[in-house]
Design a protein around this motif. Structure first.
Motif, mmCIF file in Angstrom:
data_model
loop_
_atom_site.group_PDB
_atom_site.id
_atom_site.type_symbol
_atom_site.label_atom_id
_atom_site.label_comp_id
_atom_site.label_asym_id
_atom_site.label_seq_id
_atom_site.Cartn_x
_atom_site.Cartn_y
_atom_site.Cartn_z
ATOM 1 N N SER A 40 9.300 -31.764 5.521
ATOM 2 C CA SER A 40 8.378 -32.629 6.260
ATOM 3 C C SER A 40 9.012 -33.159 7.539
ATOM 4 C CB SER A 40 7.938 -33.798 5.371
ATOM 5 O OG SER A 40 7.163 -33.344 4.285
ATOM 6 N N TRP A 107 6.715 -39.054 4.442
ATOM 7 C CA TRP A 107 7.819 -39.847 3.890
ATOM 8 C C TRP A 107 8.180 -40.921 4.899
ATOM 9 C CZ3 TRP A 107 9.921 -39.313 -0.926
ATOM 10 C CH2 TRP A 107 9.592 -38.148 -1.627
ATOM 11 N N GLU A 110 12.786 -43.583 1.804
ATOM 12 C CA GLU A 110 12.768 -42.829 0.547
ATOM 13 C C GLU A 110 11.413 -42.854 -0.135
ATOM 14 O OE1 GLU A 110 14.542 -46.055 -2.545
ATOM 15 O OE2 GLU A 110 15.745 -45.624 -0.760
ATOM 16 N N PRO A 112 7.357 -41.908 -0.518
ATOM 17 C CA PRO A 112 6.345 -40.927 -0.104
ATOM 18 C C PRO A 112 5.125 -41.611 0.485
ATOM 19 C CG PRO A 112 6.287 -41.219 -2.489
ATOM 20 C CD PRO A 112 7.457 -42.041 -1.985
ATOM 21 N N ALA A 194 8.082 -39.905 10.958
ATOM 22 C CA ALA A 194 7.060 -39.843 9.909
ATOM 23 C C ALA A 194 5.786 -39.400 10.622
ATOM 24 C CB ALA A 194 6.891 -41.197 9.237
#
Length: 270
Positions: A40, A107, A110, A112, A194
């Protein structure tokens, strides 16, 4: 590739300086915990880089247990670099996205995140960013029932307080100052995204949350390149709710008062 230096670690990954067979220096993230997947992060870096706006590290290699990136030689931020970053960030946002969300799993640190699509930004922010972390904070005993209800009150009025509708922007998604490297030859370089299609004010509010260097220069140049909708300053606490919730989930009491202050300031918009 050989590892030439250890740079640090968390309980989920280790950080290293490495060298490729031809002598090229690289940055290496290695999984230190079962279940870490760097796909990701690599996808987000590539997607941001496709805009040709703000610099990102080259993804040299990504596998199940490691991510190898081009090395960034860091320097000190300057007024000129800050202004360039503001203009480039506006161009990154303007590159746009197909919708709110992303085709890869999300993410942050740590934790999700659900990057599933939503019809509009208030729905995306409520259902993908606020509610999951409100529930996690409650389940970890870090928010009371009354505090949860206050945040749910914000969520109930999101369509009315989120400002004029905008097209989805191509955003970094976790743009605190530590994820902006100031390089010696490329200006600002974005790391640890992200990334997703979101609201551009989210990136700007995150820059302000922990005090990016030369923020006033960055913002002035951004607004010259891409003016912001009226009332954007008042909406900063709204866009800071998600990162503050994340910090409450991860670190607890140290960020609870900042979160509740942002909740109260956001409720004042309604």
């Amino acid at each position: 590739m050989r590892i030439t230096a250890d740079l640090g670690r968390s309980h989920r990954w280790t950080l290293h300086c490495g060298e490729l067979p031809g002598g090229r220096q690289v940055f290496v993230k290695r999984a230190a915990d079962v279940g870490v997947d760097f796909a990701s992060e690599a996808a987000g870096l590539r997607w941001l880089g496709e805009a040709g706006a703000v610099a990102v590290p080259e993804v040299v290699e990504v596998g199940g247990d490691r991510l190898v990136l081009g090395w960034i030689e860091t320097g000190a931020p300057t007024d000129e670099a800050a202004e360039r970053f503001g203009r480039d960030l506006a161009r990154l946002h303007r590159a746009g996205a197909d919708g709110y969300g992303a085709p890869w799993p999300g993410w942050i640190a740590e934790l999700p995140m659900d990057n599933g699509p939503a019809a509009d930004w208030p729905t995306f922010y409520a259902e993908r960013r606020l509610l999951p972390f409100v529930r996690l904070a409650r389940d970890r005993g870090r928010l009371s029932d009354d505090e949860v209800r206050s945040i749910e009150s914000v969520i109930s009025v999101l369509p009315e307080i989120s400002g004029p509708p905008e097209m989805p922007s191509r955003i970094h998604g976790d743009l605190w100052s530590g994820n902006v490297l100031w390089s010696k030859d490329r200006g600002a370089v974005l790391i640890d995204p992200a990334a997703h299609g979101g609201h551009r004010e989210t990136d700007l509010a995150m820059l302000a949350l922990f005090g990016a260097p030369r923020l006033s220069r960055i913002m002035a140049a951004y607004r010259e390149e891409a003016p912001l909708a009226e009332g954007w300053r008042d909406r900063v606490p709204l866009h800071q709710l998600h990162p503050l919730l994340v910090h409450v989930c991860l670190f607890g009491e140290a960020y609870r008062s900042s979160l509740l202050e942002a909740v109260n300031r956001t409720l004042a918009l309604s």
